[in-house]
Design an enzyme around this catalytic site. Structure first.
Site, short mmCIF file in Angstrom:
data_model
loop_
_atom_site.label_atom_id
_atom_site.label_comp_id
_atom_site.label_asym_id
_atom_site.label_seq_id
_atom_site.Cartn_x
_atom_site.Cartn_y
_atom_site.Cartn_z
N HIS A 162 70.52 -85.04 16.28
CA HIS A 162 70.70 -83.72 15.66
C HIS A 162 70.88 -83.88 14.16
CE1 HIS A 162 74.77 -85.13 16.58
NE2 HIS A 162 75.23 -84.30 15.65
N HIS B 28 72.29 -81.93 10.68
CA HIS B 28 73.16 -80.87 10.16
C HIS B 28 72.53 -80.24 8.93
CE1 HIS B 28 76.88 -82.13 12.39
NE2 HIS B 28 76.22 -83.28 12.41
#
Length: 141
Positions: free
Chosen positions: A100, A102
């Site tokens: 992931h 940010h």
């Protein structure tokens, strides 16, 4: 990955605040907003982090970042920019081991987020820097 929280979010088993989705990624508001609009761009394919990406997956996932980043930056007229951050492995503060990225909107210098590091270039001689460069270049076989 039955125990992976992001896989469960992608499957719809855990609710999220989805801001974008396509065949390759889902983008959701981070439940712990570092700054207003803090968004996670999550690969739908379960890979641990950038170190496990194939070239094809990287092309598909990372090509979505500019569009999502523009939306995250532009939703609030007070947002002046954003940080794009990816933690890879525990030593680098990765806490969920599903890839992931940010997107952290920035509003001013006192918005609660900051990156600070010390440079250590002076700790290395020209020869040592050349050796480091050569060793890294060897990895591109």
């Amino acid at each position: 990955m039955s125990e992976c929280i992001f896989c469960k979010i992608i499957e719809g088993d855990i609710p999220s605040r989805k801001v974008y989705e396509d065949d390759d990624v889902i983008a959701i508001l981070d439940m712990s907003q570092v700054t207003k609009g803090h968004t996670l761009v999550i690969s739908k394919e379960h890979v641990r982090n950038i170190l496990d990406y194939s070239d094809d997956l990287a092309a598909r996932v990372f090509s979505k970042l500019p569009k999502i980043a523009r939306a995250v930056k532009n939703f609030d007229p007070d947002c002046q920019g954003l940080n794009v951050l990816m933690n890879n492995e525990e030593i680098a503060s990765q806490s969920v081991f599903h890839s992931h990225i940010h997107l952290i909107p920035r509003y001013d210098k006192s918005d609660g987020f900051g990156l600070k590091w010390e440079t250590h270039t002076e700790d290395y001689s020209e020869e040592e820097l050349d050796e480091i460069m050569a060793e890294i270049k060897k990895e591109f076989k």
